[in-house]
Design a protein around this motif. Structure first.
Motif, mmCIF file in Angstrom:
data_model
loop_
_atom_site.group_PDB
_atom_site.id
_atom_site.type_symbol
_atom_site.label_atom_id
_atom_site.label_comp_id
_atom_site.label_asym_id
_atom_site.label_seq_id
_atom_site.Cartn_x
_atom_site.Cartn_y
_atom_site.Cartn_z
ATOM 1 N N VAL A 1 0.704 -1.204 0.033
ATOM 2 C CA VAL A 1 -0.098 0.069 0.200
ATOM 3 C C VAL A 1 0.774 1.290 0.040
ATOM 4 O O VAL A 1 1.773 1.315 0.959
ATOM 5 N N ARG B 1 1.166 5.572 -0.626
ATOM 6 C CA ARG B 1 0.445 6.710 -0.651
ATOM 7 C C ARG B 1 0.884 7.998 -1.439
ATOM 8 O O ARG B 1 0.369 8.753 -1.721
ATOM 9 N N SER B 2 2.402 7.784 -1.309
ATOM 10 C CA SER B 2 3.126 8.961 -2.053
ATOM 11 C C SER B 2 3.537 8.570 -3.391
ATOM 12 O O SER B 2 3.682 7.287 -3.688
ATOM 13 N N THR B 3 3.409 9.710 -4.293
ATOM 14 C CA THR B 3 3.787 9.592 -5.567
ATOM 15 C C THR B 3 5.578 8.911 -5.738
ATOM 16 O O THR B 3 6.028 8.202 -6.537
ATOM 17 N N SER C 1 -5.259 2.222 -8.194
ATOM 18 C CA SER C 1 -5.116 3.388 -7.744
ATOM 19 C C SER C 1 -6.764 3.645 -7.012
ATOM 20 O O SER C 1 -7.897 2.915 -7.540
ATOM 21 N N PHE D 1 -8.904 6.674 -5.684
ATOM 22 C CA PHE D 1 -8.689 8.099 -5.614
ATOM 23 C C PHE D 1 -10.046 8.788 -5.987
ATOM 24 O O PHE D 1 -10.191 8.553 -7.168
ATOM 25 N N GLU E 1 -11.976 2.588 2.539
ATOM 26 C CA GLU E 1 -10.736 2.140 2.430
ATOM 27 C C GLU E 1 -10.452 0.802 2.649
ATOM 28 O O GLU E 1 -9.752 0.184 1.901
ATOM 29 N N TRP F 1 -2.435 2.116 -4.671
ATOM 30 C CA TRP F 1 -1.885 3.446 -4.584
ATOM 31 C C TRP F 1 -3.008 4.211 -4.286
ATOM 32 O O TRP F 1 -3.942 4.303 -4.981
ATOM 33 N N LEU F 2 -2.811 5.027 -3.073
ATOM 34 C CA LEU F 2 -4.026 5.844 -2.600
ATOM 35 C C LEU F 2 -3.242 7.221 -2.405
ATOM 36 O O LEU F 2 -2.663 7.774 -1.625
ATOM 37 N N PRO F 3 -3.335 7.857 -3.600
ATOM 38 C CA PRO F 3 -2.761 9.392 -3.647
ATOM 39 C C PRO F 3 -3.502 10.545 -3.061
ATOM 40 O O PRO F 3 -4.764 10.020 -2.912
ATOM 41 N N THR F 4 -3.113 11.575 -2.746
ATOM 42 C CA THR F 4 -4.057 12.477 -2.092
ATOM 43 C C THR F 4 -4.203 13.654 -3.092
ATOM 44 O O THR F 4 -3.444 13.936 -3.813
ATOM 45 N N GLU G 1 -1.434 16.021 -3.151
ATOM 46 C CA GLU G 1 -0.231 15.679 -3.848
ATOM 47 C C GLU G 1 -0.343 15.782 -5.395
ATOM 48 O O GLU G 1 0.494 16.537 -6.275
#
Length: 279
Positions: A3, A5-7, A54, A56, A75, A91-94, A97
């Motif tokens: 898991v 969360r950041s690129t 992903s 998102f 989630e 992948w859980l981007p915000t 970001e």
């Protein structure tokens, strides 16, 4: 399953398989996963070495009066389903970001985005293409997997990838349906029990119209009128559109030809549903 969360972390993890020449399949989702999403992951697992899914909810594709705040989110359940179908990376981007303060880029395909769903949702597809262009450039996958249920989105994103010259494949996966034919969608959760039979009428009517169109290729207007009447009789109170279109340009056609698609959008109560069938 990893898991992320950041690129930056995603790029770091993908650096090794990319250096080894392994293929990377990307499955974009907005969460609230169902069998339609899982079918995309399964297809990617068959065809690619590493699969990134992903989760998102893209704020850019929602108008101010739409359901961004109430869109279903779970989630923990989504991650469990990703693991169940053996996605390699979730992948859980915000939003911060992907779209930091001052973000002003817009990527759009106007000739395909202003028709059909775009007439009632004029900012929707620009939000989708802006998000997806940034993600596909950041991620640089070998292929992206999209469902045929969102047919206009599929056509728009194919055009975006082609026009930007992105070195990847857009792979379409057939629509997954409920037993009654209703196309799986996260928004099906909004339907009341009494509304389900009305919602199921959409696919039933489309399936009845397609062979009639093939049998009489010049009777498009009459067959579409018959379809609108059938939907109304089934209890549909609002039809945004029911059209036969060219499968690449999305332009309405008056005579059936190769690659045509029968597309529709209706409202059942407060829920907007879309579907399509090949003709």
């Amino acid at each position: 399953m990893i898991v992320i969360r950041s690129t930056a972390e995603l790029r770091r993890v993908l650096a090794e398989p990319r250096a080894q020449g392994k293929s990377i399949g990307y499955v974009p989702t907005m969460g609230a996963l169902h069998e339609g999403h899982l079918a995309l992951v399964r297809e990617a697992k068959v065809r690619d070495d590493v699969v990134v899914a992903s989760i998102f909810v893209n704020p850019l594709q929602f108008a101010p009066n739409e359901d961004f705040d109430t869109y279903p989110r779970d989630e923990e359940r989504d991650l469990a389903l990703c693991e169940k179908v053996a996605a390699d990376i979730a992948w859980l981007p915000t939003a911060d970001e992907l779209f930091p303060p001052g973000f002003g880029l817009t990527v759009a395909v106007p000739r395909l985005s202003g028709v059909l769903c775009g007439e009632g949702r004029p900012t929707h597809f620009a939000g989708v293409t802006t998000e997806m262009s940034k993600i596909l450039i950041l991620l640089a996958p070998t292929a992206v997997y999209l469902g045929e249920k969102d047919f206009q989105q599929l056509v728009v994103l194919r055009a975006m990838v082609r026009d930007l010259g992105l070195p990847l494949e857009v792979r379409a996966v057939p629509t997954v349906r409920e037993r009654d034919g209703l196309a799986l969608s996260s928004r099906n959760a909004y339907l009341a029990e009494a509304e389900r039979p009305v919602a199921a009428a959409l696919f039933r009517v489309l399936s009845e119209l397609a062979p009639k169109l093939r049998a009489d290729t010049g009777a498009v207007a009459a067959v579409l009128a018959e379809g609108r009447a059938a939907l109304t009789e089934a209890g549909v109170r609002r039809i945004d559109y029911l059209e036969l279109v060219d499968g690449e340009t999305l332009e309405p056609v008056s005579t059936v030809g190769s690659g045509n698609r029968l597309v529709a959008a209706i409202w059942v109560g407060s829920t907007r549903l879309i579907d399509n069938v090949a003709v």
